[in-house]
Every structure is written in C-alpha cells, then in structure tokens.
Design a protein around this motif. Structure first.
Motif, PDB file in Angstrom:
ATOM      1  N   ALA A  79       0.815  -1.217   0.000  1.00  0.00           N
ATOM      2  CA  ALA A  79       0.000   0.000   0.000  1.00  0.00           C
ATOM      3  C   ALA A  79       0.844   1.261   0.000  1.00  0.00           C
ATOM      4  CB  ALA A  79      -0.929   0.002   1.200  1.00  0.00           C
ATOM      5  N   GLY A  80       2.109   1.172   0.356  1.00  0.00           N
ATOM      6  CA  GLY A  80       2.949   2.362   0.419  1.00  0.00           C
ATOM      7  C   GLY A  80       2.622   3.259   1.583  1.00  0.00           C
ATOM      8  N   ILE A  81       2.189   2.669   2.681  1.00  0.00           N
ATOM      9  CA  ILE A  81       1.829   3.448   3.864  1.00  0.00           C
ATOM     10  C   ILE A  81       2.654   2.941   5.041  1.00  0.00           C
ATOM     11  CG2 ILE A  81      -0.499   3.994   3.079  1.00  0.00           C
ATOM     12  CD1 ILE A  81      -1.534   1.665   4.665  1.00  0.00           C
ATOM     13  N   PRO A  82       2.760   3.687   6.114  1.00  0.00           N
ATOM     14  CA  PRO A  82       3.541   3.238   7.273  1.00  0.00           C
ATOM     15  C   PRO A  82       2.919   2.006   7.934  1.00  0.00           C
ATOM     16  CG  PRO A  82       3.169   5.609   7.355  1.00  0.00           C
ATOM     17  CD  PRO A  82       2.283   5.074   6.260  1.00  0.00           C
ATOM     18  N   GLU A  83       3.790   1.195   8.573  1.00  0.00           N
ATOM     19  CA  GLU A  83       3.322  -0.015   9.239  1.00  0.00           C
ATOM     20  C   GLU A  83       2.437   0.308  10.436  1.00  0.00           C
ATOM     21  OE1 GLU A  83       6.545  -2.516  10.281  1.00  0.00           O
ATOM     22  OE2 GLU A  83       7.339  -2.706   8.233  1.00  0.00           O
ATOM     23  N   GLN A  84       2.681   1.461  11.082  1.00  0.00           N
ATOM     24  CA  GLN A  84       1.857   1.823  12.238  1.00  0.00           C
ATOM     25  C   GLN A  84       0.394   1.969  11.852  1.00  0.00           C
ATOM     26  OE1 GLN A  84       4.600   3.292  11.277  1.00  0.00           O
ATOM     27  NE2 GLN A  84       6.111   2.945  12.929  1.00  0.00           N
ATOM     28  N   ARG A  85       0.156   2.480  10.667  1.00  0.00           N
ATOM     29  CA  ARG A  85      -1.234   2.643  10.228  1.00  0.00           C
ATOM     30  C   ARG A  85      -1.876   1.300   9.899  1.00  0.00           C
ATOM     31  NH1 ARG A  85      -3.754   3.621   5.235  1.00  0.00           N
ATOM     32  NH2 ARG A  85      -5.750   4.733   5.463  1.00  0.00           N
ATOM     33  N   VAL A  86      -1.090   0.356   9.367  1.00  0.00           N
ATOM     34  CA  VAL A  86      -1.621  -0.982   9.069  1.00  0.00           C
ATOM     35  C   VAL A  86      -1.893  -1.744  10.355  1.00  0.00           C
ATOM     36  CG1 VAL A  86      -1.124  -3.165   7.906  1.00  0.00           C
ATOM     37  CG2 VAL A  86      -0.449  -1.004   6.844  1.00  0.00           C
ATOM     38  N   GLU A  87      -1.007  -1.622  11.341  1.00  0.00           N
ATOM     39  CA  GLU A  87      -1.190  -2.341  12.599  1.00  0.00           C
ATOM     40  C   GLU A  87      -2.474  -1.932  13.305  1.00  0.00           C
ATOM     41  OE1 GLU A  87       2.281  -1.530  14.838  1.00  0.00           O
ATOM     42  OE2 GLU A  87       3.538  -2.988  13.759  1.00  0.00           O
ATOM     43  N   ARG A  88      -2.878  -0.704  13.121  1.00  0.00           N
ATOM     44  CA  ARG A  88      -4.099  -0.229  13.785  1.00  0.00           C
ATOM     45  C   ARG A  88      -5.323  -0.988  13.312  1.00  0.00           C
ATOM     46  NH1 ARG A  88      -5.073   6.043  13.086  1.00  0.00           N
ATOM     47  NH2 ARG A  88      -5.090   5.314  10.932  1.00  0.00           N
ATOM     48  N   TYR A  89      -5.336  -1.381  12.032  1.00  0.00           N
ATOM     49  CA  TYR A  89      -6.477  -2.142  11.495  1.00  0.00           C
ATOM     50  C   TYR A  89      -6.224  -3.658  11.498  1.00  0.00           C
ATOM     51  CZ  TYR A  89      -7.597   2.498   9.740  1.00  0.00           C
ATOM     52  OH  TYR A  89      -7.874   3.860   9.649  1.00  0.00           O
ATOM     53  N   ALA A  90      -4.960  -4.051  11.530  1.00  0.00           N
ATOM     54  CA  ALA A  90      -4.651  -5.481  11.439  1.00  0.00           C
ATOM     55  C   ALA A  90      -4.676  -6.181  12.792  1.00  0.00           C
ATOM     56  CB  ALA A  90      -3.265  -5.674  10.801  1.00  0.00           C
ATOM     57  N   TYR A  91      -4.606  -5.451  13.875  1.00  0.00           N
ATOM     58  CA  TYR A  91      -4.522  -6.096  15.191  1.00  0.00           C
ATOM     59  C   TYR A  91      -5.714  -7.007  15.482  1.00  0.00           C
ATOM     60  CZ  TYR A  91      -4.351  -6.657  20.242  1.00  0.00           C
ATOM     61  OH  TYR A  91      -4.340  -7.180  21.501  1.00  0.00           O
ATOM     62  N   PRO A  92      -6.971  -6.605  15.261  1.00  0.00           N
ATOM     63  CA  PRO A  92      -8.088  -7.519  15.540  1.00  0.00           C
ATOM     64  C   PRO A  92      -8.037  -8.798  14.698  1.00  0.00           C
ATOM     65  CG  PRO A  92      -8.872  -5.277  15.213  1.00  0.00           C
ATOM     66  CD  PRO A  92      -7.462  -5.294  14.791  1.00  0.00           C
ATOM     67  N   VAL A  93      -7.587  -8.655  13.462  1.00  0.00           N
ATOM     68  CA  VAL A  93      -7.515  -9.842  12.600  1.00  0.00           C
ATOM     69  C   VAL A  93      -6.391 -10.782  13.041  1.00  0.00           C
ATOM     70  CG1 VAL A  93      -7.291 -10.637  10.226  1.00  0.00           C
ATOM     71  CG2 VAL A  93      -8.425  -8.467  10.706  1.00  0.00           C
ATOM     72  N   LEU A  94      -5.256 -10.223  13.445  1.00  0.00           N
ATOM     73  CA  LEU A  94      -4.159 -11.059  13.942  1.00  0.00           C
ATOM     74  C   LEU A  94      -4.572 -11.812  15.206  1.00  0.00           C
ATOM     75  CD1 LEU A  94      -1.126  -8.616  13.463  1.00  0.00           C
ATOM     76  CD2 LEU A  94      -1.720 -10.613  12.064  1.00  0.00           C
ATOM     77  N   LEU A  95      -5.361 -11.166  16.050  1.00  0.00           N
ATOM     78  CA  LEU A  95      -5.865 -11.844  17.242  1.00  0.00           C
ATOM     79  C   LEU A  95      -6.813 -12.980  16.864  1.00  0.00           C
ATOM     80  CD1 LEU A  95      -5.994 -11.880  20.329  1.00  0.00           C
ATOM     81  CD2 LEU A  95      -7.864 -10.219  20.217  1.00  0.00           C
ATOM     82  N   GLU A  96      -7.644 -12.772  15.845  1.00  0.00           N
ATOM     83  CA  GLU A  96      -8.543 -13.839  15.382  1.00  0.00           C
ATOM     84  C   GLU A  96      -7.760 -15.023  14.828  1.00  0.00           C
ATOM     85  OE1 GLU A  96     -12.262 -14.389  12.206  1.00  0.00           O
ATOM     86  OE2 GLU A  96     -10.954 -12.609  12.130  1.00  0.00           O
ATOM     87  N   ARG A  97      -6.726 -14.776  14.071  1.00  0.00           N
ATOM     88  CA  ARG A  97      -5.903 -15.855  13.519  1.00  0.00           C
ATOM     89  C   ARG A  97      -5.244 -16.666  14.639  1.00  0.00           C
ATOM     90  NH1 ARG A  97      -2.121 -13.140   8.998  1.00  0.00           N
ATOM     91  NH2 ARG A  97      -1.063 -15.127   9.406  1.00  0.00           N
ATOM     92  N   ALA A  98      -4.770 -15.991  15.676  1.00  0.00           N
ATOM     93  CA  ALA A  98      -4.138 -16.702  16.792  1.00  0.00           C
ATOM     94  C   ALA A  98      -5.151 -17.574  17.535  1.00  0.00           C
ATOM     95  CB  ALA A  98      -3.494 -15.695  17.748  1.00  0.00           C
ATOM     96  N   GLN A  99      -6.364 -17.108  17.674  1.00  0.00           N
ATOM     97  CA  GLN A  99      -7.392 -17.910  18.343  1.00  0.00           C
ATOM     98  C   GLN A  99      -7.761 -19.152  17.527  1.00  0.00           C
ATOM     99  OE1 GLN A  99     -10.612 -15.179  19.046  1.00  0.00           O
ATOM    100  NE2 GLN A  99      -9.578 -14.135  20.759  1.00  0.00           N
ATOM    101  N   ILE A 100      -7.860 -19.007  16.204  1.00  0.00           N
ATOM    102  CA  ILE A 100      -8.170 -20.159  15.361  1.00  0.00           C
ATOM    103  C   ILE A 100      -7.048 -21.190  15.420  1.00  0.00           C
ATOM    104  CG2 ILE A 100      -8.538 -20.903  12.981  1.00  0.00           C
ATOM    105  CD1 ILE A 100     -10.964 -19.586  14.207  1.00  0.00           C
ATOM    106  N   ALA A 101      -5.792 -20.732  15.422  1.00  0.00           N
ATOM    107  CA  ALA A 101      -4.665 -21.662  15.508  1.00  0.00           C
ATOM    108  C   ALA A 101      -4.674 -22.426  16.825  1.00  0.00           C
ATOM    109  CB  ALA A 101      -3.351 -20.902  15.340  1.00  0.00           C
ATOM    110  N   GLU A 102      -5.067 -21.760  17.889  1.00  0.00           N
ATOM    111  CA  GLU A 102      -5.134 -22.436  19.189  1.00  0.00           C
ATOM    112  C   GLU A 102      -6.313 -23.409  19.239  1.00  0.00           C
ATOM    113  OE1 GLU A 102      -5.393 -21.248  23.956  1.00  0.00           O
ATOM    114  OE2 GLU A 102      -5.379 -19.697  22.397  1.00  0.00           O
ATOM    115  N   ARG A 103      -7.427 -23.052  18.678  1.00  0.00           N
ATOM    116  CA  ARG A 103      -8.587 -23.954  18.671  1.00  0.00           C
ATOM    117  C   ARG A 103      -8.329 -25.193  17.808  1.00  0.00           C
ATOM    118  NH1 ARG A 103     -13.696 -20.585  16.899  1.00  0.00           N
ATOM    119  NH2 ARG A 103     -14.475 -22.741  16.843  1.00  0.00           N
ATOM    120  N   SER A 104      -7.578 -25.023  16.735  1.00  0.00           N
ATOM    121  CA  SER A 104      -7.326 -26.162  15.857  1.00  0.00           C
ATOM    122  C   SER A 104      -6.525 -27.255  16.568  1.00  0.00           C
ATOM    123  CB  SER A 104      -6.575 -25.709  14.609  1.00  0.00           C
ATOM    124  OG  SER A 104      -5.279 -25.223  14.940  1.00  0.00           O
ATOM    125  N   GLN A 105      -5.721 -26.894  17.559  1.00  0.00           N
ATOM    126  CA  GLN A 105      -4.962 -27.907  18.279  1.00  0.00           C
ATOM    127  C   GLN A 105      -5.864 -28.786  19.144  1.00  0.00           C
ATOM    128  OE1 GLN A 105      -1.311 -26.381  20.179  1.00  0.00           O
ATOM    129  NE2 GLN A 105      -1.560 -24.488  19.015  1.00  0.00           N
TER     130      GLN A 105
END
Length: 311
Positions: A79-105
């Motif tokens: 996107a050509g934008i700073p990582e800080q701006r992406v992290e603000r929107y990506a944090y909820p999705v990263l948390l969802e991915r971590a929960q799915i990985a834990e449930r799959s075990q």
C-alpha cells in the motif's frame, strides 16, 4: 508532549531532522506533502492529503489481506503506507488468527474410520517426542483461504531444514475436525515406523549412470570372490632317455701278428660308437622290438669292432 527544534534536512533531501533541546535526542520526519501543508498552515490541503492516502487502501481491504495470511510488513509495502497505520487495522484480525490456531490444536484428526479420539495437539506432540523434536518450539498459525475455510500451519525446524505442515480446520462441536493437506501433515498424524519409505530417484541422468556403474562394479567384485581359481596345468614329465650300454665286448684273443692292425681299427670303432649313440637317440620313440627266444650270436665284425649288434 515534547517540543523539538528543526536541525535541517538529511542528505537525501526528503527527511527533516529534529532535535530535543533537553537531552539532544534526534528524530526524523518525512518531508512529504502533509508536512509542507502543515508548515504553511493549509488545513484544507492537509485534510485532502489524508483522504488521498486513505483511499489508496481502505481499512476493510487491509483486514482482508491480513486475514488471508499477509503480514503487516507485506500490506504496508504493497500500500505504500507506514506499518503503524496498518497495525491499527490489522490487530483484531491477527488476534482472530491466533485464536483459530489455538482452537485447531483441540480439534480431532479425521481418520479412515472417523475422527480420532486424541486431539491434533496430542498427536503432534507424541510424534515430536518419537522424533526427538521439541514441541514447544513449534509455531502455529492460521488464515482463511480463498474458499472460505481456515487453513492451519505448523512450522518447526529440524536441524537446518525448515518444515511446514498444513491442515484444513472445520470448527464444530467437541473442538471440530482437521484434515491433512500435504505429506508432512500426513506423516505427523501417522508416525508408524512400519510404513514403507519413499524411494528417491536420481536427480539427473548422469547420477543414474553413476549409480548403475557402481552396481556393476560391485557385482563384478562379488563374482571374482565367488569364482574358484583355475586349476594349475599339469607338469610335463621329462622324457627318460634309456642308458646305452657302450662297454665293448671283450674280444677273443688273437694271434700276435695281427696286433699291428688293431690300432687303426680302434679309431674306427670310436667313430662307430658315436653313430650308434645318435641312432639310438633317434629311435627312442619307436617301440622296442621283441627279442627272439634263441640267443643271439655276435658276428665276426661285431667282435672285431667291439660293438653290440641291433639285430
């Protein structure tokens, strides 16, 4: 909020260097259109620049890319934008991915006869223990595929090799189920040592020829070791030359007047002896003649010359 003072521009001319007057710490600010608008006090232009930057990639698109498995660095670069701006929107999705990985075990692997009693984490931990790997060093991750199903990935390092195993996760009652997607995932679910090993073919035709040459040399060495040595040729017996009795037969006493003639006759007898030896050697292969029953009477010439007749 600390106040900074402007020191100047960086060597590239695109970064403004600021300094903290209290402790001397320096900071860098990109000299972009927003900084220029803010320096001029043009609030209208500053708002337009902010809208244009947000229009390059909306927050929903950022979350969709992260949910599909992209990292914050990848999205920021694309996107050509700073990582800080992406992290603000990506944090909820990263948390969802971590929960799915834990449930799959806690999900149950699907076998031929149905779901397994053990969970995926228990099976993988048992396999790692058999192989001597540390299960706590493995990393779990998950993302949503293009078909809308969750894909679970297990990453671990064995020696210098990086290994990955993937399963498809179906959430449901009692933890849900998982199914393997690649060979590593199948091996982790069925670590039986009785399974036949996969053969590895030669990489190139040259390697195949070298392998065949080594096998032919080994066969030749084995044949030489098992083949008995050839028998030695029999020794030829040296021919036995029968000894010749060349002793002269004692001559009968002669009258004294004839002694003067015996000297030249003796010389002739020596030459005849040599001829007799040569004749005997030439006839060594001939079968011996049968002797007659009656005794042989030497002739007068034999007695005179002192030789034995062959008749």
């Amino acid at each position: 909020m600390r106040a900074l003072r402007v020191v100047g521009l960086d060597e590239d001319g695109e970064t403004v260097i600021c300094e903290d007057p209290e402790n001397g710490d320096r900071f860098s600010v990109p000299a972009d259109e927003r900084l220029r608008a803010a320096a001029r006090g043009d609030l209208t232009r500053l708002g337009q620049v902010q809208i244009e930057m947000e229009a390059q990639m909306r927050p929903r698109e950022i979350q969709a890319r992260v949910r599909a498995g992209a990292s914050v660095e990848d999205v920021a670069t694309a996107a050509g934008i700073p990582e800080q701006r992406v992290e603000r929107y990506a944090y909820p999705v990263l948390l969802e991915r971590a929960q799915i990985a834990e449930r799959s075990q806690r999900a149950h692997p699907v076998r031929e006869d149905g779901p397994d009693v053990q969970t995926l984490g228990e099976v993988v931990a048992h396999t790692f223990g058999m192989r001597g790997h540390d299960f706590t060093d493995a990393n779990w991750d998950a993302w949503r595929g293009e078909d809308g199903k969750w894909v679970v990935r297990l990453h671990w390092q064995a020696g210098r090799s990086e290994n990955h195993a993937h399963w498809v996760f179906h959430p449901g009652a009692h933890g849900g189920t998982v199914a393997p997607l690649d060979d590593h995932a199948v091996d982790l679910l069925d670590p039986s040592p009785n399974r036949p090993l996969r053969t590895v073919r030669p990489v190139t035709a040259l390697a195949r020829e070298a392998l065949e040459l080594d096998e032919s040399e080994e066969d030749a060495v084995e044949d030489e070791a098992t083949t008995p040595p050839p028998p030695a040729p029999p020794k030829q017996a040296s021919p036995v030359i029968p000894s010749l009795d060349l002793e002269p037969t004692p001559a009968a006493p002669e009258p004294e007047p004839e002694q003067s003639q015996s000297a030249p006759l003796a010389e002739q007898a020596g030459e005849d002896d040599l001829e007799a030896v040569e004749d005997e050697a030439a006839r060594k292969t001939e079968p011996a003649r049968r002797r007659k029953n009656h005794p042989m009477v030497p002739s007068w010439e034999d007695v005179l010359l002192g030789v034995r007749s062959h008749r």
